[in-house]
Design a protein around this motif. Structure first.
Motif, short mmCIF file in Angstrom:
data_model
loop_
_atom_site.label_atom_id
_atom_site.label_comp_id
_atom_site.label_asym_id
_atom_site.label_seq_id
_atom_site.Cartn_x
_atom_site.Cartn_y
_atom_site.Cartn_z
N LYS A 52 19.95 37.26 -52.44
CA LYS A 52 18.90 37.13 -51.43
C LYS A 52 18.98 38.26 -50.40
CE LYS A 52 18.27 32.13 -51.84
NZ LYS A 52 19.06 31.98 -53.08
N MET A 53 19.22 39.46 -50.92
CA MET A 53 19.35 40.65 -50.10
C MET A 53 18.14 41.55 -50.27
SD MET A 53 23.33 41.77 -50.67
CE MET A 53 22.89 43.44 -50.13
N GLN A 54 17.91 42.40 -49.29
CA GLN A 54 16.92 43.44 -49.37
C GLN A 54 17.60 44.77 -49.69
OE1 GLN A 54 13.60 42.67 -49.05
NE2 GLN A 54 14.35 40.54 -48.89
N TYR A 55 16.86 45.70 -50.24
CA TYR A 55 17.43 47.00 -50.57
C TYR A 55 18.01 47.70 -49.34
CZ TYR A 55 15.54 47.05 -55.36
OH TYR A 55 15.28 46.77 -56.68
N VAL A 56 17.36 47.52 -48.20
CA VAL A 56 17.81 48.20 -46.98
C VAL A 56 19.13 47.66 -46.46
CG1 VAL A 56 15.49 48.86 -46.26
CG2 VAL A 56 16.42 46.63 -45.56
N ASP A 57 19.60 46.54 -47.02
CA ASP A 57 20.85 45.94 -46.54
C ASP A 57 22.09 46.71 -46.98
OD1 ASP A 57 19.47 43.89 -45.29
OD2 ASP A 57 19.56 42.57 -47.05
N ILE A 58 21.97 47.53 -48.02
CA ILE A 58 23.15 48.26 -48.49
C ILE A 58 23.41 49.46 -47.58
CG2 ILE A 58 22.90 47.54 -50.89
CD1 ILE A 58 21.69 50.33 -51.46
N ASP A 59 24.66 49.94 -47.63
CA ASP A 59 25.06 51.08 -46.81
C ASP A 59 25.14 52.38 -47.60
OD1 ASP A 59 25.77 49.78 -44.15
OD2 ASP A 59 26.89 48.54 -45.57
N ALA A 60 25.21 52.29 -48.95
CA ALA A 60 25.31 53.49 -49.78
C ALA A 60 25.06 53.10 -51.23
CB ALA A 60 26.68 54.14 -49.64
N VAL A 61 24.83 54.11 -52.04
CA VAL A 61 24.70 53.94 -53.50
C VAL A 61 25.76 54.80 -54.16
CG1 VAL A 61 23.22 54.18 -55.52
CG2 VAL A 61 22.22 53.55 -53.31
N ALA A 62 26.55 54.17 -55.04
CA ALA A 62 27.58 54.89 -55.79
C ALA A 62 27.19 54.93 -57.25
CB ALA A 62 28.95 54.23 -55.62
N VAL A 63 27.42 56.07 -57.90
CA VAL A 63 27.06 56.21 -59.30
C VAL A 63 28.21 56.83 -60.08
CG1 VAL A 63 25.99 58.49 -59.01
CG2 VAL A 63 25.25 57.01 -60.90
N SER A 64 28.40 56.34 -61.28
CA SER A 64 29.37 56.94 -62.20
C SER A 64 28.83 58.29 -62.62
CB SER A 64 29.57 56.01 -63.41
OG SER A 64 30.49 56.54 -64.32
N SER A 65 29.58 59.36 -62.30
CA SER A 65 29.01 60.71 -62.36
C SER A 65 29.30 61.48 -63.64
CB SER A 65 29.51 61.53 -61.16
OG SER A 65 30.91 61.64 -61.18
N GLY A 66 30.05 60.90 -64.55
CA GLY A 66 30.39 61.57 -65.79
C GLY A 66 31.84 61.99 -65.82
N PRO A 67 32.23 62.51 -66.99
CA PRO A 67 31.43 62.84 -68.17
C PRO A 67 31.00 61.59 -68.94
CG PRO A 67 33.74 63.18 -68.67
CD PRO A 67 33.68 62.82 -67.21
N GLY A 68 30.15 61.82 -69.93
CA GLY A 68 29.68 60.72 -70.73
C GLY A 68 28.39 61.10 -71.44
N SER A 69 27.59 60.08 -71.75
CA SER A 69 26.31 60.28 -72.43
C SER A 69 25.37 61.09 -71.57
CB SER A 69 25.69 58.92 -72.76
OG SER A 69 24.30 59.02 -72.98
N TYR A 70 24.83 62.16 -72.11
CA TYR A 70 23.90 63.01 -71.36
C TYR A 70 22.72 62.18 -70.86
CZ TYR A 70 20.78 66.92 -70.28
OH TYR A 70 19.94 67.80 -69.65
N THR A 71 22.09 61.43 -71.75
CA THR A 71 20.91 60.65 -71.38
C THR A 71 21.28 59.55 -70.39
OG1 THR A 71 19.88 61.10 -73.52
CG2 THR A 71 19.02 59.24 -72.25
N GLY A 72 22.38 58.84 -70.66
CA GLY A 72 22.81 57.78 -69.77
C GLY A 72 23.08 58.29 -68.37
#
Length: 226
Positions: A52-72
């Motif tokens: 029951k959260m809104q997108y604005v409630d987060i403080d940051a976005v973290a992403v798995s940066s690679g290596p790995g599948s090019y498309t993924g």
């Protein structure tokens, strides 16, 4: 309490989580090839709705940066950058093999066991690195073609746990070493990004949303059409 949206799409798994400093609050994931583009935004919507959260409630976005599948990687990073731009939130990159090592370190209790995450590449090639049992890096990330001599100097002295979607194809070759251990059921998860994500958030180590690119390690090679 800081909240981070965590995205993992570097391998066959598509995974999204929302985490606080010491807890995974919600997670949605599916380990299936070629479904990332179809489900990534749906999973993000579902984890927010479950809390029951809104997108604005987060403080940051973290992403798995690679290596790995090019498309993924392209899908995950593009999604993360789009959210950061729209929400004016910082972008955090967590190297995929480091996240895998952190995830495995949390599930074992053997500091003498070295950790060797492996991401499947082409044929007998894997993206890999070496970590101690606490997830501290011992060797840099490389693309390795595995044969009977791979990791010989390490396997002669210490037990090594090989895991990730590249480990199974290496088991016949590396399994001849008595110190080799294998965990072939390990699946990449957005949950594994937490340690790296919150360390980066604490030190304000953010990426440039406009110019950040995934860590491909190798150039993309397109397959031939059937």
């Amino acid at each position: 309490m800081s909240l981070i949206l965590q995205i993992e799409t570097a391998t066959t798994a598509c995974s999204v989580a929302i985490a606080s400093q010491n807890e995974i609050l919600a997670v949605k994931e599916l380990n299936q090839r070629n479904i990332h583009a179809e489900v990534i935004t749906v999973f993000i919507e579902e984890v927010f709705a479950s809390l029951k959260m809104q997108y604005v409630d987060i403080d940051a976005v973290a992403v798995s940066s690679g290596p790995g599948s090019y498309t993924g990687l392209r899908i995950g990073v593009s999604t993360a950058k789009g959210l950061c731009y729209a929400l004016d939130k910082p972008l955090i990159a967590v190297e995929t093999l480091q996240a895998m090592a952190n995830g495995m370190a949390n599930s074992i209790n053997d500091e003498d066991l070295l950790l060797c995450p492996m991401i499947d590449a082409r044929r007998m090639e894997v993206y890999t690195a070496l970590f101690d049992g606490k997830g501290n890096r011992l060797q840099p990330t490389t693309a390795e073609i595995i044969d009977e001599h791979s990791f010989a100097s390490v396997l002669e002295q210490q037990k090594v746990l090989f895991f990730g979607d590249g480990a199974a194809k290496c088991q016949e070759v590396l399994g001849k070493w008595s110190n080799a251990r294998f965990e072939t059921d390990f699946i990449n998860s957005a949950k594994h990004l937490s340690k790296g994500a919150f360390e980066a958030f604490s030190s304000q180590k953010f990426e440039d949303v406009a110019y950040f690119e995934p860590f491909y390690l190798k150039d993309f090679i397109a397959g031939k059409k059937a």
